[in-house]
Write an enzyme that holds these catalytic residues in place. Structure first.
Site, short mmCIF file in Angstrom:
data_model
loop_
_atom_site.label_atom_id
_atom_site.label_comp_id
_atom_site.label_asym_id
_atom_site.label_seq_id
_atom_site.Cartn_x
_atom_site.Cartn_y
_atom_site.Cartn_z
N CYS B 90 47.97 1.07 2.22
CA CYS B 90 47.75 2.22 1.55
C CYS B 90 47.35 2.13 -0.15
CB CYS B 90 48.78 3.17 2.01
SG CYS B 90 48.68 4.95 1.56
N HIS B 198 48.30 3.12 7.60
CA HIS B 198 49.33 2.27 7.67
C HIS B 198 49.62 1.87 8.95
CE1 HIS B 198 51.48 4.41 4.13
NE2 HIS B 198 50.61 5.25 4.23
N GLU B 200 52.19 0.18 10.09
CA GLU B 200 53.35 0.28 10.55
C GLU B 200 53.54 1.50 10.94
OE1 GLU B 200 52.29 0.47 7.32
OE2 GLU B 200 53.57 1.96 6.07
#
Lengths: 263, 218
Positions: B90, B198, B200
């Site tokens: 990001c 992202h 994650e």
């Protein structure tokens, strides 16, 4: 192409889900972390925790819930309820929230939105707007901001307020119709559309979902970027997968990774 | 051989989920990799792989990083000098650019050619931020995307951003996503990669990408 998001919302009080999840066999139906894991597995696009803990002092419990959820769920998490300061936001983001929703604090002080956006980026600042229709039938529709769970009128025009908070840096609006909330009669699509068409940021429609067609209407008629619902999912009336497949079958662009069914 | 992944903590949120996602990939990969969340440049200096996350505004992230004495120097030493695998996420990816244009003009690391500019979808009905799940269109195949279904029928990645890295060197753009035109989703050069989305937060796609990063040998 960007997909329409389906977001289950959990009300959390003193670290417990207010209405426990009943659609799967959970060891502890009141544990928000277990509920979050179940929704993650079911294909929810995001998760929303609304903290309704009365006392500000007890908010440490929520942070623990957020931390444990972020450790177990690799999906986006929005947390709101009682967020008053830049430090509150920082604490929630550090605990693992991806977005923080601001409600009353923004009504009381619009510049709070600007400070938050400048500090953390507008993408993680959600302004929650609770609105009620105040115009009479036959009049040009008009909605006002209400606080305190819809009990306290503020006299602030919802459309003007939406414009203002977006110009100050709100990255998303979580729009709840206080007329429809809990009624299962569908979103206030006129309200959603009025706001969504007026601002450049995504609008999440909330309040009133009773069946899956309501979700479609929120996008088609309300122009919402995302739809939020609570009880239809918590009570197992519909699964997240059913909702997303139903919306996809109606022609909406949905993310069906891991949900099964036709893509 | 045990290797160590350092995730740089410089006061930008969202690090627990990043740490847990990398730890999970390390566990599942069975590589004996350890994952450390750190704000200590010395720990970063000794790490075999480096991850720079980032949430917030470009300028704020940059100043947060600069506030840690010696961190930028160690990044240059390990990533540019020693060629260790690096992943920016990001705003951590955006910082790889030459300049960020959010809240004023801020210099980036200059590792990837281009500026970080506001997304301007051709369709005015499209909202900014670009927020939610979108698919990836590969421009230049990359080891970190190995085994991940891409294209319109592929898996989805989670995006939340209003700005993107407008690359000036097409060879450094790994993937784009369609949002009223191509928006940069992933960049790469030598031993460095960056994702605008992202990993994650991107469930299956994200965990696979992280697993690929853990065994990446550029």
């Amino acid at each position: 192409m960007l997909k329409t998001r389906v977001i289950p919302c959990l009300d959390v009080k003193d670290g417990r889900v207010v209405k426990g999840i009943q659609f799967v066999d959970l060891i502890d139906a009141g544990d928000p972390v277990e509920a979050a894991i179940a929704y993650d597995a079911a294909g929810a696009d995001e998760l929303c925790f609304l903290d309704i803990t009365a006392s500000h002092e007890d908010r440490g419990i929520l942070l623990d819930v957020v931390t444990r959820t972020a450790e177990a769920c690799f999906m986006p998490l929005t947390v709101g309820g009682g967020v008053r300061t830049v430090d509150d936001i920082r604490t929630l983001l550090t605990a693992g929230a991806d977005k923080v929703s601001i409600n009353t604090a923004a009504v009381n002080d619009r510049q709070f939105v600007a400070r938050a956006a400048e500090k953390f980026g507008e993408q993680c600042i959600v302004v929650a707007i609770d609105a009620k229709q105040v115009s009479d039938e036959g009049e040009q529709p008009r909605w006002e901001i209400f606080t305190h769970g819809g009990r306290k009128p503020t006299g602030i025009d919802a459309l003007e307020y939406a414009h203002e908070v977006v110009s100050l840096g709100a990255g998303e609006l979580l729009l709840t119709s206080m007329d429809r909330d809990g009624t299962k009669s569908g979103f206030d699509n006129a309200l959603t559309r009025a706001i969504s068409d007026a601002v450049a940021v995504p609008v999440i429609a909330s309040g009133g979902v009773g069946n899956l067609d309501h979700l479609i209407d929120g996008v088609r008629e309300g122009h919402a970027s995302a739809v939020l619902a609570a009880s239809i999912f918590h009570f197992g009336t519909y699964t997240i997968g059913q909702a997303k497949r139903h919306m996809a079958a109606a022609g909406l662009a949905m993310r069906l990774d891991g949900v099964g069914g036709a893509s | 051989m045990i290797s160590n992944v350092a995730i740089i903590d410089y006061g930008s949120g969202n690090l627990h989920s990043a740490e847990k996602a990398f730890a999970r990939a390390a566990r599942e990969g069975g590589t004996g990799t350890t994952v450390t969340l750190t704000s200590d440049p010395e720990v970063v200096r000794k790490a075999d792989r480096i991850v720079l996350p980032g949430v917030g505004a470009f300028a704020d992230c940059k100043s947060g990083l600069l506030a840690i004495d010696g961190m930028e120097e160690v990044l240059i030493e390990t990533v540019i000098g020693a060629g260790r695998p690096f992943l920016g996420i990001c705003v951590g990816m955006q910082l790889m650019a030459e300049r960020g244009l959010e809240y004023g003009e801020t210099p980036g690391f200059g590792w990837i050619g281009g500026d970080v500019m506001r997304i301007e979808p051709a369709d005015p009905m499209l909202k900014v931020p670009h927020m939610g799940w979108n698919t990836l269109d590969v421009v230049n195949p990359h080891p970190l995307l190995e085994g991940i279904p891409t294209g319109p029928d592929g898996l989805h990645a989670y995006f939340v951003h209003s700005y993107h890295l407008h690359t000036t060197n097409a060879a450094q753009c790994v993937a784009t996503t369609d949002y009223g035109g191509a928006v940069t989703a992933m960049v790469g050069r030598d031993n460095m990669a960056g994702t605008q989305f992202h990993p994650e937060k991107s469930q299956t796609l994200g965990l696979k990408l992280i697993a690929n990063f853990m065994k990446w040998a550029p």
